[in-house]
Design an enzyme around this catalytic site. Structure first.
Site, short mmCIF file in Angstrom:
data_model
loop_
_atom_site.label_atom_id
_atom_site.label_comp_id
_atom_site.label_asym_id
_atom_site.label_seq_id
_atom_site.Cartn_x
_atom_site.Cartn_y
_atom_site.Cartn_z
N LEU A 248 3.84 12.64 0.86
CA LEU A 248 4.46 13.76 1.60
C LEU A 248 3.39 14.75 2.06
O LEU A 248 3.55 15.42 3.08
CB LEU A 248 5.45 14.50 0.71
CG LEU A 248 6.89 14.04 0.72
CD1 LEU A 248 7.80 15.15 0.22
CD2 LEU A 248 7.36 13.60 2.10
N GLN B 283 2.10 -6.17 -3.13
CA GLN B 283 2.60 -6.25 -1.75
C GLN B 283 3.89 -5.43 -1.60
O GLN B 283 4.00 -4.41 -2.24
CB GLN B 283 2.80 -7.73 -1.33
CG GLN B 283 1.49 -8.50 -1.16
CD GLN B 283 0.86 -8.98 -2.45
OE1 GLN B 283 1.52 -9.63 -3.23
NE2 GLN B 283 -0.40 -8.67 -2.67
N GLY C 241 1.44 2.92 -2.60
CA GLY C 241 0.99 3.76 -3.73
C GLY C 241 1.57 3.27 -5.05
O GLY C 241 1.79 4.07 -5.96
N LYS C 242 1.76 1.95 -5.15
CA LYS C 242 2.34 1.38 -6.39
C LYS C 242 1.44 1.63 -7.59
O LYS C 242 1.91 1.93 -8.69
CB LYS C 242 2.59 -0.13 -6.21
CG LYS C 242 3.57 -0.46 -5.09
CD LYS C 242 3.70 -1.94 -4.86
CE LYS C 242 2.46 -2.59 -4.30
NZ LYS C 242 2.09 -2.14 -2.93
N THR D 139 -5.53 -11.56 3.77
CA THR D 139 -6.68 -10.94 3.12
C THR D 139 -7.81 -11.95 2.90
O THR D 139 -8.86 -11.57 2.38
CB THR D 139 -6.26 -10.34 1.76
OG1 THR D 139 -5.74 -11.40 0.96
CG2 THR D 139 -5.20 -9.27 1.94
N VAL E 80 -8.51 -3.71 0.11
CA VAL E 80 -9.18 -5.00 -0.13
C VAL E 80 -10.15 -5.30 1.01
O VAL E 80 -11.27 -5.74 0.77
CB VAL E 80 -8.12 -6.13 -0.26
CG1 VAL E 80 -8.79 -7.49 -0.38
CG2 VAL E 80 -7.23 -5.89 -1.47
N GLY F 252 -4.47 -4.54 -3.75
CA GLY F 252 -5.48 -3.52 -4.01
C GLY F 252 -4.72 -2.28 -4.43
O GLY F 252 -4.10 -1.63 -3.60
N HIS F 253 -4.71 -2.00 -5.72
CA HIS F 253 -3.91 -0.89 -6.25
C HIS F 253 -4.85 0.21 -6.72
O HIS F 253 -5.77 -0.04 -7.50
CB HIS F 253 -3.03 -1.37 -7.41
CG HIS F 253 -1.98 -2.36 -6.97
ND1 HIS F 253 -1.08 -2.94 -7.82
CD2 HIS F 253 -1.70 -2.86 -5.73
CE1 HIS F 253 -0.28 -3.76 -7.12
NE2 HIS F 253 -0.64 -3.72 -5.86
N ASP G 94 0.81 -1.23 0.00
CA ASP G 94 0.00 0.00 0.00
C ASP G 94 0.84 1.27 0.00
O ASP G 94 0.44 2.30 0.55
CB ASP G 94 -0.97 0.01 1.21
CG ASP G 94 -1.87 -1.21 1.22
OD1 ASP G 94 -2.17 -1.70 0.12
OD2 ASP G 94 -2.25 -1.65 2.32
P1 GDP Z 1 -0.75 0.14 -3.55
O1 GDP Z 1 -1.33 -1.13 -3.04
O2 GDP Z 1 0.71 0.25 -3.30
O3 GDP Z 1 -1.09 0.42 -4.99
O4 GDP Z 1 -1.43 1.30 -2.70
P2 GDP Z 1 -2.99 1.42 -2.29
O5 GDP Z 1 -3.76 1.85 -3.47
O6 GDP Z 1 -3.45 0.20 -1.56
O7 GDP Z 1 -2.92 2.54 -1.18
C1 GDP Z 1 -2.37 3.79 -1.43
C2 GDP Z 1 -3.45 4.87 -1.17
O8 GDP Z 1 -2.83 6.14 -1.11
C3 GDP Z 1 -4.46 4.99 -2.30
O9 GDP Z 1 -5.67 5.41 -1.78
C4 GDP Z 1 -3.84 6.04 -3.21
O10 GDP Z 1 -4.78 6.72 -4.01
C5 GDP Z 1 -3.24 6.96 -2.19
N1 GDP Z 1 -2.02 7.68 -2.60
C6 GDP Z 1 -1.03 7.29 -3.42
N2 GDP Z 1 -0.04 8.22 -3.45
C7 GDP Z 1 -0.44 9.20 -2.61
C8 GDP Z 1 0.15 10.44 -2.20
O11 GDP Z 1 1.26 10.81 -2.57
N3 GDP Z 1 -0.58 11.19 -1.31
C9 GDP Z 1 -1.79 10.80 -0.84
N4 GDP Z 1 -2.42 11.58 0.02
N5 GDP Z 1 -2.36 9.64 -1.21
C10 GDP Z 1 -1.69 8.87 -2.07
P1 IMO Z 2 -0.83 -4.31 -2.16
O1 IMO Z 2 -0.37 -4.90 -3.47
C1 IMO Z 2 -0.81 -4.61 2.20
C2 IMO Z 2 -0.71 -8.68 3.87
C3 IMO Z 2 -1.91 -9.18 4.64
C4 IMO Z 2 -1.25 -10.15 5.60
C5 IMO Z 2 -0.15 -10.77 4.75
C6 IMO Z 2 -0.54 -12.09 4.11
O2 IMO Z 2 -2.14 -3.63 -2.24
O3 IMO Z 2 0.25 -3.48 -1.55
P2 IMO Z 2 -2.13 -12.78 2.10
O4 IMO Z 2 -3.59 -12.56 1.90
O5 IMO Z 2 -1.27 -12.22 1.03
O6 IMO Z 2 -1.80 -14.22 2.38
O7 IMO Z 2 -1.80 -11.98 3.47
O8 IMO Z 2 0.13 -9.82 3.73
N1 IMO Z 2 -0.99 -8.19 2.52
C7 IMO Z 2 -0.97 -6.89 2.15
N2 IMO Z 2 -0.79 -5.78 2.88
N3 IMO Z 2 -0.94 -4.53 0.87
C8 IMO Z 2 -1.09 -5.63 0.10
O9 IMO Z 2 -1.10 -5.61 -1.24
C9 IMO Z 2 -1.15 -6.89 0.75
N4 IMO Z 2 -1.31 -8.17 0.32
C10 IMO Z 2 -1.19 -8.94 1.40
O10 IMO Z 2 -2.55 -8.14 5.33
O11 IMO Z 2 -0.60 -9.48 6.66
MG MG Z 3 -2.86 -1.77 -1.78
#
Ligand code: GDP
Ligand code: IMO
Ligand code: MG
Length: 441
Positions: A340, A227, A14-15, A127, A308, A39-40, A12
């Protein structure tokens, strides 16, 4: 060329946003590990897309590939594709025939095994998507692959071998009452339908051949890690990890491209300016006790709730030893430093610069999670920076960031020995300060 995007922390970071940003210059975006545990998020002009399996390049209309290193739940894949079509996108998704399939019993077992482990604090807080049980079956050579869905005889053979074992495990070990999730005929019927749809839509590929052909034809490929490094089954905080390798080495294995191809490209680590964690396990820089209010503030400002599962994420200061470990394990050629803006307005910002462990100062993560849990962070304090207009700053460029924010960015660069190529100042595509595009060589 290839650009590989890898999470540097605990997911999470912000990939999705970084893939969307630089994906403009890619022709294909491929996932190489994980499944719908990811969850991207991509935010464009007020529209938000949350993607679990479809690679984030879909928002820009790029071809997406789910590589052989992924675990694919066809049900959620088709739901996601259909939902994106309803929103006016036309995702072109290819799936590796070598990728493993998540079946309903994997999800059931994921939940029940987590519950069993919770008595001894060994549950990872998964998850619940069946990721671990599917990779277990892959390693145990009893998995079902995407290619098997296309051949009725093979699919039936595979299911007839494995399903009775799963049923026995569920009933005899866990005392469950097995239903359709453990029924060979029901599974055969449902998964043959998925196989038909994969075939009808021309989705099945040999991922390695497909990607190599595209590169040979002059196309650029982005590899989208899911992840993060500290969730990596080898390099992460075992056992509180996922069951695959998000680190860049697996971008080769999980896509079928050679390591030299990946290595000739760029590897961009995505870093959140603080730490967030869904799931269990130690977290030395976690904001707890007296700092709980601050954690609540950051959680609200940053919207730190699981994409997710919707779970509130745990929050902590940036853990710099974790980042040093990630920079080495992945061979980062650059870093995208996100969020930031979330820290803007705080009087002071801290980072865990090192750890105190048994009276000594250490600068990288100890290899066992128990020892990591014994670490006390050595905090360094930075001046906070004021709130700013993210789009205006992104438009004007890096020098428009408040000075204290730039000091923070440059501290990270100094510690990791690589450039910060992008600074995230908001969730939207237009809210990123781009300093260098990794596709520009
Ligand atoms: P990922 O799994 O690495 O793709 O990240 P997620 O989407 O799960 O979580 C990142 C969250 O932060 C999302 O709601 C993005 O829209 C948000 N996000 C990403 N970059 C930034 C940033 O620079 N600032 C803020 N405030 N939110 C961001
Ligand atoms: P993205 O790609 C954050 C965490 C779960 C748990 C551990 C194992 O959005 O960054 P799993 O269901 O993979 O067997 O769970 O990994 N986890 C994540 N945490 N972002 C994710 O994906 C994750 N995918 C799995 O919360 O601790
Ligand atoms: Mg995510």
């Amino acid at each position: 060329m290839t650009v590989t995007i890898v999470g540097a922390q605990l997911g999470d970071e912000g990939k999705g946003g970084v893939v969307d940003l630089f994906g403009d210059d890619a022709d294909v975006v491929a996932r190489y590990q994980g499944g719908d545990n990811a969850g991207h998020t991509v935010v464009v002009g007020g529209d938000e897309y949350k993607l679990s399996l479809v690679p984030s390049g879909a928002v820009r209309g790029k071809t997406g590939v789910l590589g052989n290193g992924c675990v694919v739940n066809p049900e959620t894949l088709f739901e996601e594709i259909d939902a994106l079509r309803d929103r006016g996108l036309d995702p072109d998704v290819r799936v590796a025939e070598r990728a493993h399939v998540i079946l309903p019993y994997h999800r059931v077992l994921d939940g029940i095994e987590e519950e069993a482990k919770s008595d001894s604090d060994l549950d990872a807080g998964t998850t619940g998507r069946g990721i671990g049980p599917t990779y277990e079956d892959k390693a145990g050579r009893r998995g079902v692959r995407v290619g098997d869905l296309l051949d009725p005889d093979v699919l039936r053979d595979r299911l007839e071998y494995v399903v009775p074992q799963k049923r026995a495990l569920y009933e005899d070990v866990y005392g469950g009452d097995a239903g359709e999730a453990f029924d060979v005929d029901a599974l055969f019927e449902q998964y043959r339908e998925y196989g038909d749809r994969i075939e009808e839509e021309g989705m099945a590929v040999d991922a390695g051949d497909y990607l190599a052909d595209r590169i040979d034809g002059g196309d650029d490929v982005m590899l989208e890690g899911a992840q993060g490094t500290s969730l990596d089954i080898d390099h992460g905080v075992y056992p509180y990890v996922t069951s695959s390798n998000p680190t860049a080495g697996y971008a080769a294995t999980g896509s079928g491209l050679g390591p030299t191809t990946i290595g000739r490209g760029e590897v961009v680590g995505v870093v959140k300016a603080y730490l967030s964690r869904v799931g269990t396990g130690p977290l030395p820089t976690e904001l707890t006790g007296d700092d709980e209010e601050l954690a609540d503030y950051i959680r609200e400002e940053g919207g730190e709730y699981g994409t997710v599962t919707g779970r509130p994420r745990r929050v902590g200061w940036l853990d710099v030893p974790m980042l040093r470990h990630a920079a080495r394990a992945n061979g980062f050629t650059g870093v995208a430093l996100n969020h930031l803006d979330v820290l803007a307005g705080l009087e002071e910002v801290r980072v865990g610069h090192a750890y105190e462990l048994d009276g000594e100062t250490v600068e990288t993560m100890p290899p066992t999670t128990e020892r990591w849990g014994d670490c006390e962070p050595v905090l360094e304090t930075f001046d906070g920076w004021p709130e700013f207009d993210p789009e205006a700053v992104a438009d004007e460029g890096y020098d428009a960031l408040p000075e204290a924010a730039r000091e923070y960015v440059e501290y990270v660069e100094g510690e990791l020995g690589v450039d910060v190529v992008a600074v995230g100042v908001g969730p939207g595509r237009e809210e990123t300060v781009v300093r260098r595009n990794p596709f520009d060589q």
